[in-house]
Every structure is written in structure tokens, then in C-alpha cells.
Design a protein around this motif. Structure first.
Motif, PDB file in Angstrom:
ATOM      1  N   LEU A 194       0.821  -1.201   0.000  1.00 42.71           N
ATOM      2  CA  LEU A 194       0.000   0.000   0.000  1.00 42.71           C
ATOM      3  C   LEU A 194       0.859   1.256   0.000  1.00 42.71           C
ATOM      4  O   LEU A 194       0.537   2.248  -0.685  1.00 42.71           O
ATOM      5  CB  LEU A 194      -0.929  -0.002   1.213  1.00 42.71           C
ATOM      6  CG  LEU A 194      -2.083  -1.004   1.198  1.00 42.71           C
ATOM      7  CD1 LEU A 194      -2.877  -0.904   2.501  1.00 42.71           C
ATOM      8  CD2 LEU A 194      -3.002  -0.774   0.004  1.00 42.71           C
ATOM      9  N   VAL A 195       1.942   1.238   0.752  1.00 47.60           N
ATOM     10  CA  VAL A 195       2.851   2.386   0.766  1.00 47.60           C
ATOM     11  C   VAL A 195       3.449   2.598  -0.624  1.00 47.60           C
ATOM     12  O   VAL A 195       3.533   3.732  -1.122  1.00 47.60           O
ATOM     13  CB  VAL A 195       3.962   2.189   1.820  1.00 47.60           C
ATOM     14  CG1 VAL A 195       5.056   3.247   1.679  1.00 47.60           C
ATOM     15  CG2 VAL A 195       3.372   2.238   3.224  1.00 47.60           C
ATOM     16  N   ASP A 196       3.854   1.511  -1.259  1.00 49.08           N
ATOM     17  CA  ASP A 196       4.430   1.608  -2.598  1.00 49.08           C
ATOM     18  C   ASP A 196       3.403   2.140  -3.595  1.00 49.08           C
ATOM     19  O   ASP A 196       3.715   2.982  -4.452  1.00 49.08           O
ATOM     20  CB  ASP A 196       4.941   0.237  -3.034  1.00 49.08           C
ATOM     21  CG  ASP A 196       5.660   0.293  -4.365  1.00 49.08           C
ATOM     22  OD1 ASP A 196       6.747   0.898  -4.425  1.00 49.08           O
ATOM     23  OD2 ASP A 196       5.141  -0.252  -5.360  1.00 49.08           O
ATOM     24  N   ARG A 210      -7.956  16.958   3.150  1.00 47.65           N
ATOM     25  CA  ARG A 210      -6.549  16.865   2.759  1.00 47.65           C
ATOM     26  C   ARG A 210      -5.999  15.448   2.871  1.00 47.65           C
ATOM     27  O   ARG A 210      -5.088  15.063   2.138  1.00 47.65           O
ATOM     28  CB  ARG A 210      -5.725  17.808   3.643  1.00 47.65           C
ATOM     29  CG  ARG A 210      -4.295  18.001   3.196  1.00 47.65           C
ATOM     30  CD  ARG A 210      -3.589  19.058   4.032  1.00 47.65           C
ATOM     31  NE  ARG A 210      -2.243  19.309   3.550  1.00 47.65           N
ATOM     32  CZ  ARG A 210      -1.935  20.158   2.563  1.00 47.65           C
ATOM     33  NH1 ARG A 210      -2.901  20.831   1.970  1.00 47.65           N
ATOM     34  NH2 ARG A 210      -0.686  20.329   2.177  1.00 47.65           N
ATOM     35  N   TYR A 211      -6.544  14.657   3.800  1.00 47.84           N
ATOM     36  CA  TYR A 211      -6.021  13.314   4.056  1.00 47.84           C
ATOM     37  C   TYR A 211      -7.060  12.259   3.718  1.00 47.84           C
ATOM     38  O   TYR A 211      -8.260  12.436   3.972  1.00 47.84           O
ATOM     39  CB  TYR A 211      -5.620  13.176   5.533  1.00 47.84           C
ATOM     40  CG  TYR A 211      -4.590  14.180   5.975  1.00 47.84           C
ATOM     41  CD1 TYR A 211      -3.241  14.003   5.675  1.00 47.84           C
ATOM     42  CD2 TYR A 211      -4.967  15.321   6.678  1.00 47.84           C
ATOM     43  CE1 TYR A 211      -2.294  14.936   6.073  1.00 47.84           C
ATOM     44  CE2 TYR A 211      -4.029  16.260   7.078  1.00 47.84           C
ATOM     45  CZ  TYR A 211      -2.696  16.065   6.768  1.00 47.84           C
ATOM     46  OH  TYR A 211      -1.754  16.994   7.161  1.00 47.84           O
ATOM     47  N   MET A 212      -6.591  11.158   3.156  1.00 50.27           N
ATOM     48  CA  MET A 212      -7.475  10.021   2.894  1.00 50.27           C
ATOM     49  C   MET A 212      -6.687   8.745   3.129  1.00 50.27           C
ATOM     50  O   MET A 212      -5.460   8.773   3.269  1.00 50.27           O
ATOM     51  CB  MET A 212      -8.045  10.053   1.473  1.00 50.27           C
ATOM     52  CG  MET A 212      -7.053   9.978   0.332  1.00 50.27           C
ATOM     53  SD  MET A 212      -6.505   8.284  -0.132  1.00 50.27           S
ATOM     54  CE  MET A 212      -8.049   7.591  -0.709  1.00 50.27           C
ATOM     55  N   SER A 213      -7.396   7.636   3.177  1.00 51.43           N
ATOM     56  CA  SER A 213      -6.723   6.361   3.420  1.00 51.43           C
ATOM     57  C   SER A 213      -7.121   5.338   2.373  1.00 51.43           C
ATOM     58  O   SER A 213      -8.190   5.425   1.764  1.00 51.43           O
ATOM     59  CB  SER A 213      -7.057   5.822   4.814  1.00 51.43           C
ATOM     60  OG  SER A 213      -8.419   5.427   4.882  1.00 51.43           O
ATOM     61  N   CYS A 226      -2.335   5.984   5.166  1.00 52.43           N
ATOM     62  CA  CYS A 226      -2.955   7.302   5.144  1.00 52.43           C
ATOM     63  C   CYS A 226      -2.071   8.227   4.326  1.00 52.43           C
ATOM     64  O   CYS A 226      -0.851   8.279   4.539  1.00 52.43           O
ATOM     65  CB  CYS A 226      -3.141   7.850   6.552  1.00 52.43           C
ATOM     66  SG  CYS A 226      -3.975   9.463   6.599  1.00 52.43           S
ATOM     67  N   VAL A 227      -2.661   8.944   3.381  1.00 48.27           N
ATOM     68  CA  VAL A 227      -1.888   9.786   2.470  1.00 48.27           C
ATOM     69  C   VAL A 227      -2.424  11.208   2.476  1.00 48.27           C
ATOM     70  O   VAL A 227      -3.565  11.470   2.872  1.00 48.27           O
ATOM     71  CB  VAL A 227      -1.912   9.231   1.027  1.00 48.27           C
ATOM     72  CG1 VAL A 227      -1.335   7.824   0.994  1.00 48.27           C
ATOM     73  CG2 VAL A 227      -3.330   9.242   0.464  1.00 48.27           C
ATOM     74  N   GLU A 228      -1.588  12.107   1.999  1.00 49.65           N
ATOM     75  CA  GLU A 228      -1.934  13.509   1.911  1.00 49.65           C
ATOM     76  C   GLU A 228      -2.027  13.924   0.450  1.00 49.65           C
ATOM     77  O   GLU A 228      -1.099  13.690  -0.327  1.00 49.65           O
ATOM     78  CB  GLU A 228      -0.881  14.353   2.627  1.00 49.65           C
ATOM     79  CG  GLU A 228      -1.150  15.834   2.619  1.00 49.65           C
ATOM     80  CD  GLU A 228      -0.119  16.623   3.397  1.00 49.65           C
ATOM     81  OE1 GLU A 228      -0.349  17.827   3.625  1.00 49.65           O
ATOM     82  OE2 GLU A 228       0.923  16.036   3.787  1.00 49.65           O
ATOM     83  N   ALA A 229      -3.144  14.521   0.097  1.00 49.72           N
ATOM     84  CA  ALA A 229      -3.300  15.115  -1.230  1.00 49.72           C
ATOM     85  C   ALA A 229      -2.907  16.576  -1.102  1.00 49.72           C
ATOM     86  O   ALA A 229      -3.648  17.392  -0.546  1.00 49.72           O
ATOM     87  CB  ALA A 229      -4.738  14.976  -1.707  1.00 49.72           C
ATOM     88  N   GLU A 230      -1.754  16.922  -1.613  1.00 50.37           N
ATOM     89  CA  GLU A 230      -1.193  18.239  -1.330  1.00 50.37           C
ATOM     90  C   GLU A 230      -1.682  19.331  -2.273  1.00 50.37           C
ATOM     91  O   GLU A 230      -1.628  20.515  -1.937  1.00 50.37           O
ATOM     92  CB  GLU A 230       0.334  18.152  -1.361  1.00 50.37           C
ATOM     93  CG  GLU A 230       0.873  17.238  -0.273  1.00 50.37           C
ATOM     94  CD  GLU A 230       2.380  17.080  -0.315  1.00 50.37           C
ATOM     95  OE1 GLU A 230       3.058  17.686   0.523  1.00 50.37           O
ATOM     96  OE2 GLU A 230       2.855  16.336  -1.199  1.00 50.37           O
ATOM     97  N   SER A 231      -2.173  18.965  -3.436  1.00 44.06           N
ATOM     98  CA  SER A 231      -2.631  19.992  -4.373  1.00 44.06           C
ATOM     99  C   SER A 231      -4.129  20.230  -4.223  1.00 44.06           C
ATOM    100  O   SER A 231      -4.899  19.333  -3.851  1.00 44.06           O
ATOM    101  CB  SER A 231      -2.330  19.581  -5.815  1.00 44.06           C
ATOM    102  OG  SER A 231      -3.189  18.530  -6.234  1.00 44.06           O
ATOM    103  N   CYS A 250       1.763   6.721  -6.941  1.00 47.43           N
ATOM    104  CA  CYS A 250       0.743   7.666  -7.380  1.00 47.43           C
ATOM    105  C   CYS A 250       1.132   9.115  -7.098  1.00 47.43           C
ATOM    106  O   CYS A 250       0.352  10.036  -7.399  1.00 47.43           O
ATOM    107  CB  CYS A 250      -0.586   7.368  -6.681  1.00 47.43           C
ATOM    108  SG  CYS A 250      -1.331   5.800  -7.126  1.00 47.43           S
ATOM    109  N   GLY A 251       2.304   9.338  -6.521  1.00 46.90           N
ATOM    110  CA  GLY A 251       2.738  10.688  -6.204  1.00 46.90           C
ATOM    111  C   GLY A 251       2.115  11.252  -4.946  1.00 46.90           C
ATOM    112  O   GLY A 251       2.147  12.465  -4.717  1.00 46.90           O
ATOM    113  N   LEU A 252       1.541  10.390  -4.116  1.00 43.22           N
ATOM    114  CA  LEU A 252       0.916  10.816  -2.860  1.00 43.22           C
ATOM    115  C   LEU A 252       1.926  10.730  -1.724  1.00 43.22           C
ATOM    116  O   LEU A 252       2.772   9.828  -1.692  1.00 43.22           O
ATOM    117  CB  LEU A 252      -0.296   9.936  -2.555  1.00 43.22           C
ATOM    118  CG  LEU A 252      -1.449  10.039  -3.563  1.00 43.22           C
ATOM    119  CD1 LEU A 252      -2.423   8.888  -3.379  1.00 43.22           C
ATOM    120  CD2 LEU A 252      -2.160  11.368  -3.434  1.00 43.22           C
ATOM    121  N   THR A 253       1.829  11.637  -0.780  1.00 45.88           N
ATOM    122  CA  THR A 253       2.720  11.651   0.376  1.00 45.88           C
ATOM    123  C   THR A 253       2.151  10.739   1.464  1.00 45.88           C
ATOM    124  O   THR A 253       1.000  10.906   1.893  1.00 45.88           O
ATOM    125  CB  THR A 253       2.868  13.080   0.939  1.00 45.88           C
ATOM    126  OG1 THR A 253       3.428  13.916  -0.074  1.00 45.88           O
ATOM    127  CG2 THR A 253       3.776  13.088   2.158  1.00 45.88           C
TER     128      THR A 253
END
Length: 449
Positions: free
Chosen positions: A164-166, A325-328, A301-306, A171-174
Motif C-alpha cells: 500500500l505504501v508503494d 486533505r487526508y485520505m486512506s 494514510c496519504v496527503e493530497a497536497e494539491s 501515485c505521487g501521494l505523500t
């Protein structure tokens, strides 16, 4: 997406991946139950301390009786059968095995098997995650030096979370945090094999556990927090994420709560910083179960920065934290040994691991469940004396702390109060075992890095 097609090609070419399995316990049995009917994989050898019992067990898993009749590994290669024996080192050295699955669950022995496999030029799928938490970063380095791969086992939660981290990073997500689920209450920290079935749930009690041959010490390692700490250490070391300073917090929540929980504290979450491993509890503080929980699964859990990515999530009705801003992303179930064939195929057909250490970020330290007194013998993971606490590796090295995997069958030389992490100076360690020296070598390497 094409591993199965590649396995079919190997089967059609008469060149199956020849696998040797060490340890036919529950995890190993789950793999074996699938491998017998998986095209392109040939288990040429199964090694266990009780070969006769193992042969009978294979039949109970659905193996044809004649499949287990090979008299040697050579015979297994010729006949397409499987040799069942008890000499792991001989199997590792044999040319009829090209990949080794270490599935003993015994970290000290697992280190020996991994090193022997590297010396023989063979990749390893290491199911014994305790050995990875103990010295996985150095095992991965030794494998690379030998020109082979060392991998976490797909199907176990660390490898599933690594995937999942990979995915997120590709996908360019933090990645803000990643981890697993667990049933957790602070009282479980002091649980022993005598009390595990009082809390486990899932319809298991003392009578059904005994009837099913369930090992209370092994299950207690999950309940008391040792196994979640071990698996989060493996995840941190494989992904570059960090361990929380004070260990796992186990915040309670359901799947739709992950994005809200796994934010920095300054934004309303529970994290001391971004980029951590964590474990989410499936029960509330009062012991009631949270609906639609992640107990048997993994998450990121990832951050959509844009602004555009955040707007897209709103448009597609994706569950986020209140800020948007955050989703999982998550996988609610892991199928344990049933999925190990993915690791086998990935290594043999793609030359890729399903997760492997790339640094020493997190450690698991033996910590007393009660006040311990000089002269007591430590009984290791899931026992009566210690639990495993997740700790940043730098803090563990600086404090000279004792790794959980080596806190088995060794004597305390001084009194240590409950919840104070043990140090090397608190025990008389068995310096004759390979794993002891290997771990100390890793500590020296990373202390000077």
C-alpha cells in the motif's frame, strides 16, 4: 498483474519454481494447501522436526498421498513429488531447491537458515518476521552481497502494508502513516498465556482453543502488543517510515476514521509527526467493538497536497478527514500463508521482493510485564515475563536496549521494574548463538552510520 501468466509459462516449459519450505506449522500449512495446486510452483522439499507427522498432515491439507513419497530431493525433482525431511541445512544446500521459505517462527534459528541460504546463493522469503525485526537490515545487506533477494512474506501484514505504501508513492501521494489493525486495550499489555483466551474474542475460548491445538503463547504475542510492534518495525524498516517516540498508541477507530486519526496532532489527529507507523484498535476504551474495523487488515494514510487532488477526491466522494486533505486506502483482510505464493512468484519471475528492509528505523525492545527480580529467566515473546515495545532504532541503540527476539531463555542479573525497557546489561546473554553476534554486528554498523 501477470504473475499467474508467467507461472503458467514456467509450468508449460517444465521449469517450475522449485521451493523448499522450513516449518510446516499453521503459516506454512496455509501456503502448502495452496501450492499443491498452483501451476509453476513445485515444493520439492518440506522440512520439519517431525517428518512422519508432517506427511500425514500434508494429506489432511489435500495433498495426494503419493505426492509425499519422494525418498530424496533428487527423487522429488525427477518425479514431481515432495521430499519430507528434517535437515534444513542439507535442503538449503541442495541444487534441487532454488528458493527457500523460512517459516519456523523461531528467530534465532531463522537467522541461521537465512545466512545459510545466502551462502548457497538462494533467495529467502522470511515468514519469521521476528528475525526481521531483530536483524532484518543486516540480513538484507548480506543477501545483496551474495547477489540474492531477501523478502518479507506476502500475505503477512508487513508486506501487505508495504504494498500500500508503494502504491501511494507511485501515485505521487505523500505517505503520512501506515500500519495494521489490532484488538487493543492497555490491560492486554500484561496478558499471559493463562489469560489470553479471556480477551481474544472471535468465538475462541479455552475449550475451543485446546480442541483446535491453538498455541496460547503465540496468540498472546499478538494480544500483548508484541506482534504488532514486531510487524510495525518490519514495516518501518522496509519503507523508511519511523517509529513513534513513545511506542504504538493504538488509537481506536473504524475504517472510515483512519484519515481523521492519522493526521498530525496539530491538525486534530494522533500523530506526533508525519511519516510514522501505527496500529489502530478495533475496540473502544470500554471494550466495545467498533463496527467496520480494520483488526485483520492493513492501511495507509496519504496527503493530497494539491488543491486539484483534493477537489477530485470530493468529486468522487472519497472519504477523507474533515479538511479534505487526508485520505486512506486499506485492505481489510490479509490471508496469511495462503498468499505467500505471490512472494515466490515475484522473486523468481520478476526478481523483486515483496518488501525488504532498507534501513534500521525501528526496533522492538523487551519490556517487563511485571516487576522482575534478579535470577529470573526470561521467556520471550508472548510469555509471562516480557512484551515487545516499538522504539525508534536510534533510541534503542543509544540506550543499549535488549531486543525482544533474544529475550528467551536468558537470566536477569538485576531487578527491573515493570515497563522499564531491558538493557543488554540487565541479562546474561548467550553469546554462542549466531543471532546474538549478528545482531551486535548490526548495532555496531548502524551506530556508526
Amino acid at each position: 498483474m501477470n504473475l499467474h501468466a508467467k507461472l503458467l509459462e514456467r509450468a508449460e516449459q517444465g521449469r517450475p519454481i522449485r521451493v523448499g519450505l522450513i516449518g510446516a506449522g499453521k503459516f506454512g500449512s496455509m501456503f502448502l494447501a495452496q501450492a499443491v495446486s498452483t501451476p509453476g510452483i513445485h515444493v520439492t522439499a518440506v522440512i520439519d522436526l517431525r517428518p512422519g507427522v508432517t506427511r500425514e498432515h500434508l494429506v489432511s491439507l489435500g495433498w495426494p498421498l503419493e505426492r509425499t513419497a519422494a525418498s530424496s530431493i533428487e527423487d522429488a525433482v525427477r518425479s514431481g513429488g515432495t521430499f519430507v525431511g528434517d535437515d534444513a541445512l542439507a535442503m538449503i544446500a541442495h541444487d534441487g531447491v532454488e528458493l527457500v521459505i523460512e517459516c519456523t517462527g523461531h528467530p534465532i534459528v531463522a537467522v541461521d537458515h537465512c545466512l545459510a541460504s545466502f551462502a548457497a546463493g538462494k533467495p529467502v522469503v522470511n515468514v519469521t518476521v521476528e528475525a526481521d525485526a531483530l536483524c532484518g537490515p543486516l540480513l538484507a545487506r548480506r543477501a545483496a552481497e551474495a547477489g540474492v533477494l531477501y523478502s518479507l512474506a506476502y500475505g503477512d501484514q508487513p508486506a501487505m502494508a508495504c504494498e500500500l505504501v508503494d502504491w501511494a508513492r507511485t501515485c505521487g501521494l505523500t505517505v503520512i502513516a501506515a500500519g495494521r489493525g489490532h484488538k487493543w486495550h492497555p490491560d492486554y499489555r500484561s496478558s499471559t498465556p493463562d489469560t489470553v483466551w479471556d480477551h481474544w474474542g472471535l468465538g475462541v475460548n479455552r475449550e475451543s482453543a485446546a480442541a483446535g491445538g491453538l498455541n496460547p503463547k503465540m496468540f498472546n504475542a499478538f494480544l500483548d502488543g508484541s506482534k504488532p510492534s514486531i510487524e510495525c518495525a518490519a514495516l518501518a524498516n522496509a519503507t523508511g517510515l519511523q517509529a513513534p517516540v513513545d511506542g504504538l498508541a493504538y488509537p481506536p477507530g473504524g475504517i472510515d476514521d483512519i484519515a481523521t486519526l492519522m493526521r498530525p496532532r496539530a491538525e486534530g489527529g494522533v500523530l506526533e509527526a508525519k511519516g510514522l507507523v501505527e496500529t489502530i484498535s478495533s475496540i473502544r476504551a470500554d471494550g466495545t467493538e467498533i463496527p467496520y474495523n480494520i483488526r485483520p487488515g492493513v492501511w495507509v494514510c496519504v496527503e493530497a497536497e494539491s488543491d486539484y487532488a483534493q477537489r477530485s477526491m470530493r468529486e468522487y466522494r472519497i472519504v477523507t478527514d474533515p479538511s479534505g486533505r487526508y485520505m486512506s486506502m486499506y485492505r481489510r483482510w490479509h490471508l496469511v500463508g495462503i498468499e505467500v505464493g505471490v512472494s515466490v512468484a515475484s522473486i523468481a519471475l520478476r526478481g523483486e521482493t515483496t518488501g525488504a528492509p532498507r534501513g534500521f528505523n525501528a526496533d522492538v525492545v523487551a519490556t517487563p510485564k511485571r516487576d522482575l527480580v534478579a535470577g529470573e529467566m526470561l521467556d520471550g515473546e508472548g510469555g509471562y515475563t516480557v512484551f515487545g515495545k516499538l522504539m525508534p532504532a536510534a533510541a534503542s541503540l543509544a540506550g543499549g536496549h535488549l531486543p525482544l527476539a533474544l529475550a528467551q531463555g536468558i537470566k536477569l542479573v538485576r531487578d527491573v521494574p515493570r515497563d522499564q525497557p531491558l538493557r543488554w546489561s540487565d541479562v546474561v546473554a548467550d553469546e554462542s548463538v549466531t543471532a546474538y553476534g549478528f545482531r551486535r554486528e548490526m548495532e555496531r554498523l548502524f551506530a556508526s552510520a
